[in-house]
Design a protein around this motif. Structure first.
Motif, mmCIF file in Angstrom:
data_model
loop_
_atom_site.group_PDB
_atom_site.id
_atom_site.type_symbol
_atom_site.label_atom_id
_atom_site.label_comp_id
_atom_site.label_asym_id
_atom_site.label_seq_id
_atom_site.Cartn_x
_atom_site.Cartn_y
_atom_site.Cartn_z
ATOM 1 N N GLY A 263 0.809 -1.211 0.000
ATOM 2 C CA GLY A 263 0.000 0.000 0.000
ATOM 3 C C GLY A 263 0.840 1.257 0.000
ATOM 4 N N VAL A 264 1.917 1.249 0.781
ATOM 5 C CA VAL A 264 2.808 2.411 0.839
ATOM 6 C C VAL A 264 3.476 2.637 -0.513
ATOM 7 C CG1 VAL A 264 4.936 3.309 1.843
ATOM 8 C CG2 VAL A 264 3.239 2.245 3.319
ATOM 9 N N VAL A 265 4.083 1.580 -1.070
ATOM 10 C CA VAL A 265 4.880 1.735 -2.289
ATOM 11 C C VAL A 265 4.009 2.090 -3.488
ATOM 12 C CG1 VAL A 265 6.392 0.550 -3.918
ATOM 13 C CG2 VAL A 265 6.695 0.204 -1.471
ATOM 14 N N SER A 266 2.917 1.337 -3.693
ATOM 15 C CA SER A 266 2.104 1.569 -4.892
ATOM 16 C C SER A 266 1.423 2.933 -4.853
ATOM 17 C CB SER A 266 1.059 0.460 -5.039
ATOM 18 O OG SER A 266 0.188 0.434 -3.935
ATOM 19 N N THR A 267 0.892 3.317 -3.697
ATOM 20 C CA THR A 267 0.224 4.617 -3.617
ATOM 21 C C THR A 267 1.222 5.760 -3.677
ATOM 22 O OG1 THR A 267 -1.488 3.586 -2.265
ATOM 23 C CG2 THR A 267 -1.433 5.979 -2.298
ATOM 24 N N ALA A 268 2.376 5.564 -3.044
ATOM 25 C CA ALA A 268 3.409 6.600 -3.109
ATOM 26 C C ALA A 268 3.871 6.799 -4.545
ATOM 27 C CB ALA A 268 4.588 6.217 -2.226
ATOM 28 N N GLY A 269 4.104 5.698 -5.256
ATOM 29 C CA GLY A 269 4.510 5.827 -6.650
ATOM 30 C C GLY A 269 3.461 6.551 -7.474
ATOM 31 N N LEU A 270 2.191 6.255 -7.209
ATOM 32 C CA LEU A 270 1.113 6.882 -7.961
ATOM 33 C C LEU A 270 1.030 8.381 -7.701
ATOM 34 C CD1 LEU A 270 -1.383 6.653 -9.775
ATOM 35 C CD2 LEU A 270 -2.715 6.054 -7.737
ATOM 36 N N VAL A 271 0.973 8.768 -6.430
ATOM 37 C CA VAL A 271 0.776 10.188 -6.133
ATOM 38 C C VAL A 271 2.021 11.010 -6.443
ATOM 39 C CG1 VAL A 271 -1.013 9.740 -4.401
ATOM 40 C CG2 VAL A 271 1.371 9.866 -3.677
ATOM 41 N N VAL A 272 3.193 10.423 -6.265
ATOM 42 C CA VAL A 272 4.419 11.148 -6.605
ATOM 43 C C VAL A 272 4.509 11.331 -8.118
ATOM 44 C CG1 VAL A 272 6.937 10.969 -6.669
ATOM 45 C CG2 VAL A 272 5.711 10.529 -4.542
ATOM 46 N N GLY A 273 4.070 10.307 -8.873
ATOM 47 C CA GLY A 273 4.044 10.451 -10.322
ATOM 48 C C GLY A 273 3.096 11.547 -10.767
ATOM 49 N N VAL A 274 1.918 11.606 -10.152
ATOM 50 C CA VAL A 274 0.970 12.669 -10.481
ATOM 51 C C VAL A 274 1.531 14.027 -10.063
ATOM 52 C CG1 VAL A 274 -1.341 13.575 -10.031
ATOM 53 C CG2 VAL A 274 -1.006 11.113 -10.336
ATOM 54 N N ALA A 275 2.230 14.054 -8.908
ATOM 55 C CA ALA A 275 2.821 15.314 -8.440
ATOM 56 C C ALA A 275 3.886 15.820 -9.408
ATOM 57 C CB ALA A 275 3.421 15.118 -7.048
ATOM 58 N N GLY A 276 4.514 14.900 -10.134
ATOM 59 C CA GLY A 276 5.487 15.338 -11.128
ATOM 60 C C GLY A 276 4.832 16.041 -12.301
ATOM 61 N N ALA A 277 3.545 15.764 -12.537
ATOM 62 C CA ALA A 277 2.847 16.360 -13.673
ATOM 63 C C ALA A 277 2.024 17.571 -13.285
ATOM 64 C CB ALA A 277 1.941 15.311 -14.326
ATOM 65 N N THR A 278 1.502 17.595 -12.037
ATOM 66 C CA THR A 278 0.631 18.693 -11.625
ATOM 67 C C THR A 278 0.729 18.903 -10.127
ATOM 68 O OG1 THR A 278 -1.670 19.461 -11.540
ATOM 69 C CG2 THR A 278 -1.312 17.102 -11.355
ATOM 70 N N ASP A 279 0.462 20.128 -9.698
ATOM 71 C CA ASP A 279 0.435 20.404 -8.262
ATOM 72 C C ASP A 279 -0.989 20.601 -7.758
ATOM 73 O OD1 ASP A 279 -0.207 22.795 -9.392
ATOM 74 O OD2 ASP A 279 1.490 23.917 -8.561
ATOM 75 N N SER A 280 -1.970 20.183 -8.535
ATOM 76 C CA SER A 280 -3.372 20.316 -8.138
ATOM 77 C C SER A 280 -3.700 19.347 -7.002
ATOM 78 C CB SER A 280 -4.284 20.035 -9.340
ATOM 79 O OG SER A 280 -5.623 19.892 -8.927
ATOM 80 N N ARG A 281 -4.151 19.890 -5.875
ATOM 81 C CA ARG A 281 -4.505 19.039 -4.737
ATOM 82 C C ARG A 281 -5.660 18.101 -5.070
ATOM 83 N NH1 ARG A 281 -4.362 22.456 -0.706
ATOM 84 N NH2 ARG A 281 -2.689 21.565 0.566
ATOM 85 N N SER A 282 -6.629 18.582 -5.827
ATOM 86 C CA SER A 282 -7.769 17.732 -6.170
ATOM 87 C C SER A 282 -7.333 16.576 -7.067
ATOM 88 C CB SER A 282 -8.854 18.550 -6.870
ATOM 89 O OG SER A 282 -8.376 19.101 -8.086
ATOM 90 N N ALA A 283 -6.405 16.820 -7.986
ATOM 91 C CA ALA A 283 -5.899 15.749 -8.847
ATOM 92 C C ALA A 283 -5.124 14.720 -8.033
ATOM 93 C CB ALA A 283 -5.016 16.330 -9.945
ATOM 94 N N LEU A 284 -4.323 15.191 -7.100
ATOM 95 C CA LEU A 284 -3.560 14.278 -6.248
ATOM 96 C C LEU A 284 -4.489 13.445 -5.378
ATOM 97 C CD1 LEU A 284 -0.721 16.734 -5.164
ATOM 98 C CD2 LEU A 284 -0.484 14.770 -6.697
ATOM 99 N N LEU A 285 -5.519 14.093 -4.809
ATOM 100 C CA LEU A 285 -6.457 13.376 -3.949
ATOM 101 C C LEU A 285 -7.232 12.337 -4.746
ATOM 102 C CD1 LEU A 285 -7.815 13.024 -1.208
ATOM 103 C CD2 LEU A 285 -9.393 14.869 -1.829
ATOM 104 N N THR A 286 -7.673 12.730 -5.940
ATOM 105 C CA THR A 286 -8.438 11.793 -6.776
ATOM 106 C C THR A 286 -7.591 10.580 -7.159
ATOM 107 O OG1 THR A 286 -9.761 13.599 -7.682
ATOM 108 C CG2 THR A 286 -9.709 11.542 -8.926
ATOM 109 N N ALA A 287 -6.374 10.845 -7.578
ATOM 110 C CA ALA A 287 -5.491 9.747 -7.973
ATOM 111 C C ALA A 287 -5.163 8.850 -6.780
ATOM 112 C CB ALA A 287 -4.211 10.305 -8.584
ATOM 113 N N GLY A 288 -4.888 9.468 -5.644
ATOM 114 C CA GLY A 288 -4.544 8.691 -4.458
ATOM 115 C C GLY A 288 -5.686 7.819 -3.972
ATOM 116 N N LEU A 289 -6.898 8.393 -3.940
ATOM 117 C CA LEU A 289 -8.061 7.613 -3.509
ATOM 118 C C LEU A 289 -8.367 6.476 -4.478
ATOM 119 C CD1 LEU A 289 -10.523 10.346 -2.176
ATOM 120 C CD2 LEU A 289 -9.348 8.574 -0.853
#
Length: 248
Positions: free
Chosen positions: A43-69
């Protein structure tokens, strides 16, 4: 034979050591703990990889939250379903083996006694003693004796697929919540460093926990775990940054 000097009066020195766990169900509990640690680690690794990858493309909190959830729910449900199917298949196989053994004990008891004697001899017991032990085990619990010695199964401790599924779901969710909260709660400039540090600390803990449960050296497990998580975050961030720069 004289008793050990440390043996309390009236205590049988041949019995289980009080400082060692010998209670029934220990194997299942250890398996649950290992599954929990591994589920949390995933859970830590897969979600971290996902949200960090999205953070590399955008700094939108809503996008990060949506992707993480989305990653949390998909991962936890996938883990639960996978564990349920896997453990159900294992349990079905164990029950089939026990059913066959039960039938053989009912139809060919003498052959089963000979087989149990041979299996005990294979463990280094002399024939006469193995025969006597086999007779006593058969008289007490024939199916249990054959299940443990011949099949390596404890008929009283068959795995429960629902327990495994819920344990994996909860463990993965607990692990995934850490990077999700770390990426959406802090201020924009602190999101990435806080997430990376939090994830690495969590992976160190998971590596240490898995090593302790397996009675293995802690340092190699910690290094492998932390390095794997760091590489995953670096790769996904780089991909996200490239896609973000390309306007995808």
């Amino acid at each position: 034979m004289p008793k050990d000097a440390n043996t309390a009066p009236g205590e049988d020195p041949a019995g289980p050591h009080p400082e060692e766990p010998h209670h029934e169900g220990l194997g299942i509990r250890l398996n649950w703990l290992r599954a929990g640690v591994l589920g949390a680690n995933d859970g830590v690794v897969s979600t971290a990889g996902l949200v960090v990858g999205v953070a590399g493309a955008t700094d939108s909190r809503s996008a990060l939250l949506t992707a993480g959830l989305a990653g949390l729910l998909a991962g936890s449900l996938s883990m639960a379903a996978g564990e349920y199917v896997s453990v159900s298949t294992q349990r079905d196989s164990e029950q089939a083996a026990l059913a066959l053994e039960r039938e053989e004990l009912a139809t060919t008891p003498q052959a089963e006694l000979d087989e149990l004697t041979g299996l005990l001899q294979d463990q280094g017991i002399t024939h006469d003693l193995a025969r006597e032990v086999a007779k006593q085990l058969t008289a007490r619990d024939a199916l249990g004796a054959h299940a443990r010695v011949e099949l390596g199964i404890n008929p009283d401790e068959l795995s429960n697929p629902w327990h495994a599924a819920w344990a994996s779901f909860i463990a993965f969710t607990a692990g995934a919540l850490l990077p999700l909260l770390a990426i959406v709660l802090p201020p924009r400039d602190w999101r990435l460093p806080i997430t990376v540090i939090s994830v690495l600390v969590a992976l160190v803990g998971c590596g240490w926990g898995s090593a302790r449960l397996g009675s293995a050296p802690a340092r190699p497990a910690i290094v492998r775990n932390a390095a794997g998580g760091a590489i995953a975050m670096a790769v996904t961030y780089a991909v996200g940054a490239l896609l973000g720069a390309a306007g995808v």
